[in-house]
Design a protein around this motif. Structure first.
Motif, PDB file in Angstrom:
ATOM      1  N   SER A 158     -13.180  22.050  31.589  1.00 24.36           N
ATOM      2  CA  SER A 158     -13.869  22.835  32.336  1.00 24.36           C
ATOM      3  C   SER A 158     -14.367  21.897  33.468  1.00 24.36           C
ATOM      4  CB  SER A 158     -15.135  23.376  31.708  1.00 24.36           C
ATOM      5  OG  SER A 158     -15.844  22.068  31.285  1.00 24.36           O
ATOM      6  N   ALA A 159     -14.828  22.634  34.601  1.00 22.49           N
ATOM      7  CA  ALA A 159     -15.276  21.964  36.024  1.00 22.49           C
ATOM      8  C   ALA A 159     -16.577  22.590  36.186  1.00 22.49           C
ATOM      9  CB  ALA A 159     -14.057  21.893  37.080  1.00 22.49           C
ATOM     10  N   ASN A 160     -17.414  21.861  36.855  1.00 26.71           N
ATOM     11  CA  ASN A 160     -18.692  22.154  37.105  1.00 26.71           C
ATOM     12  C   ASN A 160     -19.101  21.510  38.426  1.00 26.71           C
ATOM     13  OD1 ASN A 160     -19.407  24.139  34.976  1.00 26.71           O
ATOM     14  ND2 ASN A 160     -19.286  22.193  33.962  1.00 26.71           N
ATOM     15  N   GLN A 161     -19.789  22.181  39.371  1.00 22.42           N
ATOM     16  CA  GLN A 161     -20.322  21.383  40.479  1.00 22.42           C
ATOM     17  C   GLN A 161     -21.819  21.570  40.616  1.00 22.42           C
ATOM     18  OE1 GLN A 161     -19.618  22.833  44.651  1.00 22.42           O
ATOM     19  NE2 GLN A 161     -19.510  20.989  45.007  1.00 22.42           N
ATOM     20  N   LEU A 162     -22.612  20.502  40.647  1.00 22.95           N
ATOM     21  CA  LEU A 162     -24.035  20.817  40.699  1.00 22.95           C
ATOM     22  C   LEU A 162     -24.487  20.268  42.059  1.00 22.95           C
ATOM     23  CD1 LEU A 162     -23.530  20.296  37.587  1.00 22.95           C
ATOM     24  CD2 LEU A 162     -25.715  19.282  37.484  1.00 22.95           C
ATOM     25  N   VAL A 180     -36.535  19.138  42.362  1.00 23.21           N
ATOM     26  CA  VAL A 180     -37.021  20.011  41.953  1.00 23.21           C
ATOM     27  C   VAL A 180     -36.275  21.449  41.288  1.00 23.21           C
ATOM     28  CG1 VAL A 180     -39.201  20.249  43.482  1.00 23.21           C
ATOM     29  CG2 VAL A 180     -37.149  21.385  44.430  1.00 23.21           C
ATOM     30  N   SER A 181     -35.069  21.281  41.706  1.00 26.63           N
ATOM     31  CA  SER A 181     -34.102  22.194  40.816  1.00 26.63           C
ATOM     32  C   SER A 181     -32.466  21.610  41.127  1.00 26.63           C
ATOM     33  CB  SER A 181     -34.135  23.388  41.498  1.00 26.63           C
ATOM     34  OG  SER A 181     -33.706  23.753  42.893  1.00 26.63           O
ATOM     35  N   TYR A 182     -31.728  22.171  40.140  1.00 23.98           N
ATOM     36  CA  TYR A 182     -30.400  21.847  40.427  1.00 23.98           C
ATOM     37  C   TYR A 182     -29.676  23.288  40.344  1.00 23.98           C
ATOM     38  CZ  TYR A 182     -30.053  20.248  35.684  1.00 23.98           C
ATOM     39  OH  TYR A 182     -29.959  19.937  34.330  1.00 23.98           O
ATOM     40  N   ASN A 183     -28.422  23.297  40.755  1.00 29.94           N
ATOM     41  CA  ASN A 183     -27.761  24.702  40.578  1.00 29.94           C
ATOM     42  C   ASN A 183     -26.602  24.377  39.984  1.00 29.94           C
ATOM     43  OD1 ASN A 183     -25.704  26.550  41.761  1.00 29.94           O
ATOM     44  ND2 ASN A 183     -27.831  27.650  42.082  1.00 29.94           N
ATOM     45  N   ILE A 184     -25.944  25.235  39.001  1.00 28.01           N
ATOM     46  CA  ILE A 184     -24.647  24.835  38.418  1.00 28.01           C
ATOM     47  C   ILE A 184     -23.458  26.003  38.920  1.00 28.01           C
ATOM     48  CG2 ILE A 184     -23.394  24.467  36.426  1.00 28.01           C
ATOM     49  CD1 ILE A 184     -26.121  23.609  35.071  1.00 28.01           C
ATOM     50  N   ASN A 185     -22.593  25.625  39.564  1.00 28.03           N
ATOM     51  CA  ASN A 185     -21.664  26.638  40.105  1.00 28.03           C
ATOM     52  C   ASN A 185     -22.259  27.702  40.808  1.00 28.03           C
ATOM     53  OD1 ASN A 185     -19.661  24.714  39.170  1.00 28.03           O
ATOM     54  ND2 ASN A 185     -19.634  25.889  37.087  1.00 28.03           N
ATOM     55  N   GLY A 186     -23.423  27.607  41.347  1.00 23.17           N
ATOM     56  CA  GLY A 186     -23.692  28.749  42.206  1.00 23.17           C
ATOM     57  C   GLY A 186     -24.872  29.859  41.189  1.00 23.17           C
ATOM     58  N   TYR A 187     -24.559  29.845  39.936  1.00 25.47           N
ATOM     59  CA  TYR A 187     -25.137  30.846  39.159  1.00 25.47           C
ATOM     60  C   TYR A 187     -26.225  30.660  38.286  1.00 25.47           C
ATOM     61  CZ  TYR A 187     -22.352  29.332  35.355  1.00 25.47           C
ATOM     62  OH  TYR A 187     -21.608  28.685  34.296  1.00 25.47           O
ATOM     63  N   CYS A 188     -26.410  29.298  38.043  1.00 20.55           N
ATOM     64  CA  CYS A 188     -27.426  28.747  36.754  1.00 20.55           C
ATOM     65  C   CYS A 188     -28.167  27.684  37.413  1.00 20.55           C
ATOM     66  CB  CYS A 188     -26.480  28.223  35.690  1.00 20.55           C
ATOM     67  SG  CYS A 188     -27.563  27.607  34.426  1.00 20.55           S
ATOM     68  N   GLY A 231     -22.951  16.729  42.515  1.00 18.92           N
ATOM     69  CA  GLY A 231     -21.974  15.965  41.657  1.00 18.92           C
ATOM     70  C   GLY A 231     -20.784  17.006  41.215  1.00 18.92           C
ATOM     71  N   ASP A 232     -19.722  16.410  41.081  1.00 20.88           N
ATOM     72  CA  ASP A 232     -18.553  17.132  40.508  1.00 20.88           C
ATOM     73  C   ASP A 232     -18.127  16.703  39.128  1.00 20.88           C
ATOM     74  OD1 ASP A 232     -18.178  19.041  42.744  1.00 20.88           O
ATOM     75  OD2 ASP A 232     -17.332  17.158  43.763  1.00 20.88           O
ATOM     76  N   PHE A 233     -18.126  17.650  38.246  1.00 22.42           N
ATOM     77  CA  PHE A 233     -17.909  17.286  36.827  1.00 22.42           C
ATOM     78  C   PHE A 233     -16.801  17.909  36.344  1.00 22.42           C
ATOM     79  CE2 PHE A 233     -22.386  16.822  38.100  1.00 22.42           C
ATOM     80  CZ  PHE A 233     -22.629  15.598  37.546  1.00 22.42           C
ATOM     81  N   ILE A 234     -15.875  17.103  35.479  1.00 24.15           N
ATOM     82  CA  ILE A 234     -14.782  17.610  34.972  1.00 24.15           C
ATOM     83  C   ILE A 234     -14.984  17.099  33.431  1.00 24.15           C
ATOM     84  CG2 ILE A 234     -12.441  17.724  34.588  1.00 24.15           C
ATOM     85  CD1 ILE A 234     -11.899  17.009  37.614  1.00 24.15           C
ATOM     86  N   ASN A 262     -14.335  13.534  23.570  1.00 29.28           N
ATOM     87  CA  ASN A 262     -14.894  14.370  24.672  1.00 29.28           C
ATOM     88  C   ASN A 262     -15.064  13.423  26.043  1.00 29.28           C
ATOM     89  OD1 ASN A 262     -15.136  17.123  23.530  1.00 29.28           O
ATOM     90  ND2 ASN A 262     -17.048  16.082  22.244  1.00 29.28           N
ATOM     91  N   VAL A 263     -14.346  13.843  27.037  1.00 33.12           N
ATOM     92  CA  VAL A 263     -14.604  12.830  28.291  1.00 33.12           C
ATOM     93  C   VAL A 263     -15.354  13.609  29.453  1.00 33.12           C
ATOM     94  CG1 VAL A 263     -13.273  11.625  30.058  1.00 33.12           C
ATOM     95  CG2 VAL A 263     -12.304  11.666  27.515  1.00 33.12           C
ATOM     96  N   ILE A 264     -16.112  13.394  30.197  1.00 33.86           N
ATOM     97  CA  ILE A 264     -16.778  13.799  31.232  1.00 33.86           C
ATOM     98  C   ILE A 264     -16.519  12.882  32.423  1.00 33.86           C
ATOM     99  CG2 ILE A 264     -18.644  14.688  32.598  1.00 33.86           C
ATOM    100  CD1 ILE A 264     -19.873  15.292  29.605  1.00 33.86           C
TER     101      ILE A 264
END
Length: 182
Positions: free
Chosen positions: A66-70, A80-88, A50-53, A33-35
């Motif tokens: 998979s790709a995610n943007q935080l 205080v918070s972080y958002n993952i791809n605008g929905y979580c 942060g951008d994560f693949i 597994n590679v991130i």
């Protein structure tokens, strides 16, 4: 057959000694597994994005990507918070205790300035439906005379459906020792 798990993290530092990017590789038997991460910081060196693949490789074949943007929100010197791809979202509350050492991730300052205070509560806002009760971690600490954490007690309650019985919380005790070398 070797059942060991090996994780290698390679941080690429910029001219301010902040992690510009990182490659985390975890190897187990025939699975890799590679991130791949790319970070952004504000003018005060707080990590703000942060951008994560992520890639999973089994027997030399890529099985998933998979790709995610935080995006990270900072207030009063704390994440205080972080958002993952605008929905979580993940949410943090803090107590008044000074955070002298990053005991959550042990990344020091490679990934920006650490939180000013110790975490009191972490709430996972990952909802699969509106009736899902979010996961929660509550933290309490014991400090030594220098203000370093010697014990962290985490009370973890996993997420569950509102119509289900609330799961029993799990208590996790972590101890820390500080050895001064001359």
């Amino acid at each position: 057959k070797n059942n060991a798990v090996l994780t290698v993290s390679r941080y690429y530092l910029n001219n301010k000694n902040l992690a510009d990017s990182c490659i985390d590789s975890t190897y187990y038997a025939s699975i890799t597994n590679v991130i791949i991460s790319k970070y952004q910081y504000d003018n005060n060196d707080y990590k703000i994005a942060g951008d994560f693949i992520s890639k999973s490789i089994v027997n030399d074949t890529i099985t998933s990507i998979s790709a995610n943007q935080l995006t990270y929100q900072i207030a009063d010197g704390n994440l205080v918070s972080y958002n993952i791809n605008g929905y979580c979202s993940e949410f943090f509350e803090y107590n008044d205790l000074q955070n002298k050492l990053d005991i959550i991730s042990f990344l020091g300052t490679y990934c920006g300035i650490m939180n000013k205070n110790l975490t009191k509560t972490f709430t996972s806002g990952s909802h699969t439906s509106p009736s899902t009760v979010t996961a929660k971690k509550d933290y309490t600490y014991t400090l030594n005379s220098e203000g370093f954490v010697t014990e962290k007690i985490t009370i973890y309650t996993p997420s569950y459906h509102a119509t289900s019985q609330k799961p029993n919380p799990e208590k996790i005790i972590t101890t820390y020792e500080y050895i001064y070398q001359e």
